[in-house]
Design a protein around this motif. Structure first.
Motif, short mmCIF file in Angstrom:
data_model
loop_
_atom_site.label_atom_id
_atom_site.label_comp_id
_atom_site.label_asym_id
_atom_site.label_seq_id
_atom_site.Cartn_x
_atom_site.Cartn_y
_atom_site.Cartn_z
N VAL A 184 8.89 -21.05 2.40
CA VAL A 184 9.47 -22.37 2.15
C VAL A 184 10.56 -22.67 3.16
O VAL A 184 11.33 -21.78 3.55
CB VAL A 184 10.01 -22.47 0.71
CG1 VAL A 184 11.14 -21.48 0.46
CG2 VAL A 184 10.44 -23.90 0.38
N HIS A 212 11.89 -27.77 0.16
CA HIS A 212 11.91 -27.75 -1.30
C HIS A 212 13.12 -26.98 -1.78
O HIS A 212 13.36 -25.85 -1.33
CB HIS A 212 10.65 -27.10 -1.86
CG HIS A 212 9.40 -27.89 -1.66
ND1 HIS A 212 9.02 -28.91 -2.50
CD2 HIS A 212 8.45 -27.81 -0.70
CE1 HIS A 212 7.88 -29.42 -2.08
NE2 HIS A 212 7.52 -28.77 -0.98
N GLU A 219 12.36 -26.43 -7.43
CA GLU A 219 10.99 -26.91 -7.19
C GLU A 219 10.08 -25.76 -6.79
O GLU A 219 8.91 -25.71 -7.18
CB GLU A 219 10.98 -27.98 -6.11
CG GLU A 219 11.60 -29.29 -6.54
CD GLU A 219 11.50 -30.36 -5.46
OE1 GLU A 219 10.88 -30.10 -4.40
OE2 GLU A 219 12.05 -31.46 -5.66
N VAL A 220 10.61 -24.82 -5.99
CA VAL A 220 9.82 -23.66 -5.60
C VAL A 220 9.41 -22.87 -6.83
O VAL A 220 8.24 -22.46 -6.97
CB VAL A 220 10.60 -22.77 -4.62
CG1 VAL A 220 9.84 -21.48 -4.33
CG2 VAL A 220 10.88 -23.52 -3.32
N ILE A 255 4.72 -16.72 -0.60
CA ILE A 255 5.44 -17.99 -0.73
C ILE A 255 6.43 -18.12 0.43
O ILE A 255 7.38 -17.36 0.55
CB ILE A 255 6.20 -18.07 -2.07
CG1 ILE A 255 5.23 -17.87 -3.24
CG2 ILE A 255 6.93 -19.40 -2.18
CD1 ILE A 255 4.14 -18.92 -3.37
N TYR A 284 16.51 -18.73 -3.66
CA TYR A 284 15.10 -18.73 -3.26
C TYR A 284 14.41 -17.44 -3.69
O TYR A 284 13.24 -17.44 -4.09
CB TYR A 284 14.98 -18.94 -1.75
CG TYR A 284 15.08 -20.40 -1.35
CD1 TYR A 284 14.09 -21.30 -1.71
CD2 TYR A 284 16.17 -20.87 -0.64
CE1 TYR A 284 14.18 -22.64 -1.36
CE2 TYR A 284 16.27 -22.20 -0.28
CZ TYR A 284 15.27 -23.09 -0.64
OH TYR A 284 15.36 -24.41 -0.30
N GLY A 339 5.81 -24.27 1.96
CA GLY A 339 6.51 -25.43 1.44
C GLY A 339 7.53 -25.96 2.43
O GLY A 339 8.20 -25.20 3.12
N ALA A 398 10.33 -16.89 -3.72
CA ALA A 398 10.01 -17.02 -2.30
C ALA A 398 9.97 -15.65 -1.62
O ALA A 398 10.84 -14.81 -1.85
CB ALA A 398 11.04 -17.91 -1.61
N ALA A 444 2.38 -30.09 -1.97
CA ALA A 444 2.83 -29.80 -3.33
C ALA A 444 2.12 -30.67 -4.37
O ALA A 444 2.43 -30.58 -5.55
CB ALA A 444 4.34 -30.01 -3.45
#
Length: 291
Positions: free
Chosen positions: A230, A205, A209-210, A228, A241, A202, A246, A185
């Motif tokens: 995570v 997170h 933050e994502v 994406i 998310y 990721g 995400a 990150a």
């Protein structure tokens, strides 16, 4: 679109890995993931960048991810198989390419290649790798993996690796190569994702933050689409998310490795995975998760 749900199988005992992957597929999970550390000293001073304490102990079980995923590919048929993550600068890129292609072909093209730079300097020290130059070697190794996977006569000249015009067969398939999902990150890591990656991976997170990272990646990638993935944190919801951008969350839905059967079944039921989400709850809060 609701994120796919992957499950981190790294904590599962080795004799039960195949059973766990079969059950995850039957329950409707989208992917299974195996992480990597090569060696963990009993004592270290390196700071884990994503939480106050790293989600591992020195005696944590680790498998070779490519060997483990090839094994899991033999007992499943549709579930995706992810490395979460391979520490590429610790590795020889040519041997890694061979392992990558083997696992991808034997699984029918189901490999997702999560790759990271690593954070444990003491691990680099044991293996005789320079920690300070890991970013530059990471970039060169990515270029080599791509060349070996896609070019008929791959050739490469870099500061750390050289490859004369060579043959490298077979190529991965049925796609050109497994997707590169690149971790980290930091500004340098996100620039690497935008330049070399097919997506971002990721670790631990929260959704806010994502969302920030997704916006930064949009600016860096000039609109190029990036997936994406995570690792979910305790207390967040799948819907949060989703709102953050995400495409996939990876969970470990049990507190002890011996509880993985109950954890998989409970998570699948609460998310309505087996029926495609038709019975999905309005909100699913993640209560146990580590990646």
């Amino acid at each position: 679109m609701t994120p796919g749900v992957g499950v981190n199988l790294s904590p599962v005992p080795p004799a039960e890995l195949a059973e766990a992957a079969e059950l995850a597929e039957a329950l409707g999970f989208e992917s299974v993931w195996i992480g990597e550390h090569v060696i963990i000293p009993w004592e270290w001073t390196s700071a884990y960048p994503y939480a106050d304490h790293p989600p591992l102990r020195p005696d944590f079980r680790f498998y070779d991810p490519f060997a483990a995923l090839a094994h899991l590919g033999a007992v499943t048929s549709t579930i995706l198989l992810g490395t979460g993550v391979v520490i590429l600068p610790l590795r020889d890129p040519f041997l890694t390419a061979r392992s990558m292609v083997t696992a991808d072909l034997l699984s029918g093209g189901r490999l997702l290649l999560g790759l990271g730079a690593g954070w444990l300097k003491e691990e680099y020290d044991v293996l005789g790798r320079d920690f300070a130059s890991r970013g530059r070697r990471f970039d060169e190794a990515l270029e080599i993996l791509d060349a070996l996977s896609t070019e008929e006569r791959p050739e490469y000249r870099g500061a750390h690796f050289d490859l004369p015009a060579s043959a490298f067969e077979p190529k991965p398939g049925p796609h050109l190569r497994p997707p590169f999902l690149l971790g980290g990150a930091s500004p340098a890591a996100l620039r690497r994702v935008a330049r070399y990656g097919d997506g971002w991976y990721g670790s631990r997170h929260p959704p806010r933050e994502v969302a920030e990272i997704v916006e930064r990646l949009k600016g860096l990638s000039d609109g190029r689409s990036l997936s994406i993935t995570v690792g979910a944190v305790v207390g967040a919801t799948l819907e949060e998310y989703q709102a953050a951008g995400a495409d996939r969350v990876v969970v470990t839905p049990w507190a002890r490795s011996s509880q993985w059967r109950e954890g998989l079944a409970g998570c699948a039921q609460s998310l309505g995975l087996a029926d495609g989400g038709a019975s999905r709850r309005t909100e699913h809060r993640i209560t146990v998760s580590a990646l």
